[in-house]
Design a protein around this motif. Sequence first.
Motif, PDB file in Angstrom:
ATOM      1  N   VAL A   1      26.860  36.281  64.684  1.00 20.66           N
ATOM      2  CA  VAL A   1      27.173  37.691  64.361  1.00 20.66           C
ATOM      3  C   VAL A   1      28.677  37.903  64.216  1.00 20.66           C
ATOM      4  CG1 VAL A   1      26.937  40.087  65.100  1.00 20.66           C
ATOM      5  CG2 VAL A   1      25.045  38.475  65.476  1.00 20.66           C
ATOM      6  N   GLY A   2      29.480  37.283  65.101  1.00 24.95           N
ATOM      7  CA  GLY A   2      30.935  37.374  64.938  1.00 24.95           C
ATOM      8  C   GLY A   2      31.538  38.531  65.714  1.00 24.95           C
ATOM      9  N   ALA A   3      32.399  39.304  65.042  1.00 28.64           N
ATOM     10  CA  ALA A   3      33.240  40.297  65.728  1.00 28.64           C
ATOM     11  C   ALA A   3      32.436  41.237  66.624  1.00 28.64           C
ATOM     12  CB  ALA A   3      34.032  41.093  64.694  1.00 28.64           C
ATOM     13  N   ALA A   4      31.245  41.662  66.182  1.00 29.11           N
ATOM     14  CA  ALA A   4      30.484  42.671  66.939  1.00 29.11           C
ATOM     15  C   ALA A   4      29.989  42.145  68.282  1.00 29.11           C
ATOM     16  CB  ALA A   4      29.305  43.168  66.099  1.00 29.11           C
ATOM     17  N   THR A   5      29.845  40.842  68.430  1.00 30.49           N
ATOM     18  CA  THR A   5      29.252  40.299  69.664  1.00 30.49           C
ATOM     19  C   THR A   5      30.146  39.274  70.370  1.00 30.49           C
ATOM     20  OG1 THR A   5      28.090  38.692  68.275  1.00 30.49           O
ATOM     21  CG2 THR A   5      26.836  40.628  68.969  1.00 30.49           C
ATOM     22  N   TRP A   6      31.263  38.898  69.778  1.00 29.45           N
ATOM     23  CA  TRP A   6      32.068  37.766  70.277  1.00 29.45           C
ATOM     24  C   TRP A   6      32.512  37.957  71.727  1.00 29.45           C
ATOM     25  CZ3 TRP A   6      32.861  33.071  68.371  1.00 29.45           C
ATOM     26  CH2 TRP A   6      33.902  32.293  68.898  1.00 29.45           C
ATOM     27  N   SER A   7      33.028  39.135  72.024  1.00 30.88           N
ATOM     28  CA  SER A   7      33.545  39.371  73.371  1.00 30.88           C
ATOM     29  C   SER A   7      32.399  39.277  74.386  1.00 30.88           C
ATOM     30  CB  SER A   7      34.226  40.738  73.354  1.00 30.88           C
ATOM     31  OG  SER A   7      34.279  41.256  74.596  1.00 30.88           O
ATOM     32  N   HIS A   8      31.250  39.844  74.059  1.00 30.46           N
ATOM     33  CA  HIS A   8      30.076  39.747  74.928  1.00 30.46           C
ATOM     34  C   HIS A   8      29.643  38.292  75.086  1.00 30.46           C
ATOM     35  CE1 HIS A   8      25.578  40.104  75.620  1.00 30.46           C
ATOM     36  NE2 HIS A   8      26.068  40.761  76.635  1.00 30.46           N
ATOM     37  N   SER A   9      29.759  37.517  74.019  1.00 27.37           N
ATOM     38  CA  SER A   9      29.378  36.102  74.092  1.00 27.37           C
ATOM     39  C   SER A   9      30.248  35.378  75.109  1.00 27.37           C
ATOM     40  CB  SER A   9      29.513  35.433  72.717  1.00 27.37           C
ATOM     41  OG  SER A   9      28.591  35.979  71.814  1.00 27.37           O
ATOM     42  N   LEU A  10      31.569  35.601  75.056  1.00 24.99           N
ATOM     43  CA  LEU A  10      32.466  34.924  75.997  1.00 24.99           C
ATOM     44  C   LEU A  10      32.188  35.374  77.433  1.00 24.99           C
ATOM     45  CD1 LEU A  10      35.888  34.918  74.085  1.00 24.99           C
ATOM     46  CD2 LEU A  10      34.420  32.952  74.548  1.00 24.99           C
ATOM     47  N   LYS A  11      31.935  36.688  77.611  1.00 24.08           N
ATOM     48  CA  LYS A  11      31.684  37.218  78.975  1.00 24.08           C
ATOM     49  C   LYS A  11      30.362  36.713  79.534  1.00 24.08           C
ATOM     50  CE  LYS A  11      34.132  41.579  78.485  1.00 24.08           C
ATOM     51  NZ  LYS A  11      33.923  42.573  77.449  1.00 24.08           N
TER      52      LYS A  11
END
Length: 321
Positions: free
Chosen positions: A222-232
């Motif tokens: 998905v990229g930008a919309a989910t990236w931060s959640h992916s790392l967390k």
Amino acid sequence: MLAAYAARINPDDPLSGLEIGERPEPEAQPGWTTVTVKAASLNHHDLWSLKGVGLPEDRLPMILGCDAAGLDPDGNEVIVHSVVSSPEWRGDETFDPRRSILSERHPGSFAQRVAVPTRNLVPKPGDLTFEEAACLPTAWLTAYRMLFTRGDVKPGSTILVQGAGGGVSTALIVLAHAAGIRVWVTSREERKRAQAIRLGAAEAFEPNSRLPERVDAVLETVGAATWSHSLKSLKPGGTLVVSGATSGQDPSADLNRVFFLQLSVVGSTMGTRDELERLARLCAERGIKPTIDATYPLRDARDAFARLAAGDVFGKLVLTG
Ligand SMILES: NC(=O)c1ccc[n+]([C@@H]2O[C@H](COP(=O)([O-])OP(=O)(O)OC[C@H]3O[C@@H](n4cnc5c(N)ncnc54)[C@H](OP(=O)(O)O)[C@@H]3O)[C@@H](O)[C@H]2O)c1
């Protein structure tokens, strides 16, 4: 022959550049074979092409489509491996800097016939229909490589798949579940979350939800919309495997989290011919059927493209000749 092709590039209105009409027959080249296409599946790549990503104006008109299953000139049932490497290249085709996939440099598979290097043909298992087999070469192959080659995800692990409804994501759910991996997913739509559970996901969450516990790996398209959640969402030492950025490619990198938690960020692209052959055998051995949302005749390709562009899909859209 009838084909669906990019006649113009328009980043804001990609479907305005799509034409369905007559195109010349594929040209015979030494070492190449012409396949009679029985089925071809849509990928997000086809929308990117109409937006000009990977397809410059000077290559137009270009027949779209990366995936095909059909018949070779001897009547053998085949699946087409879409990664075209340079003739002298040996080994993992995805590492060839001069590789392309069908519809980038060479005419694609949304046509009655497509020419491909003979070495790109893989036997189609009899257990799969042409429509099912046509889902494997891009979305399913990408999912296979993300999980088992680049991600090296082990049975018994827990993974998070972001954006459950897509072609790659549905393949990730089914393949990981078959391999004994616990699969959690996110999706923007309740309907798709319920469908993901039916495919084998253990739990389905709204995007950016706090998970019950951190996971071993996140599978990201998905990229930008989910990236931060992916790392967390990753455990210390966990792995983020990324093969796409549908919602944008400039997320906050959150580097502190990457180095403090010793996370791995791993890129993955398509897969090799050998991986495609193994994937086809895995599907046949385990009775795995790619998830097909709908099938359209080639002449109605515009309707299929409109569905894909609207994000109104769970699994794959397939065109038949
Ligand atoms: N590197 C490679 O070799 C490779 C190969 C195949 C695909 N890709 C890339 O991977 C991506 C997915 O391809 P696909 O063919 O599977 O596409 P697709 O079938 O159109 O699926 C799109 C996916 O994106 C999610 N999504 C879209 N916009 C979103 C947003 N704003 N927020 C959250 N989720 C969003 C959807 O999830 P929900 O609707 O469930 O929320 C859905 O799972 C594309 O960007 C494609 O170019 C790369």
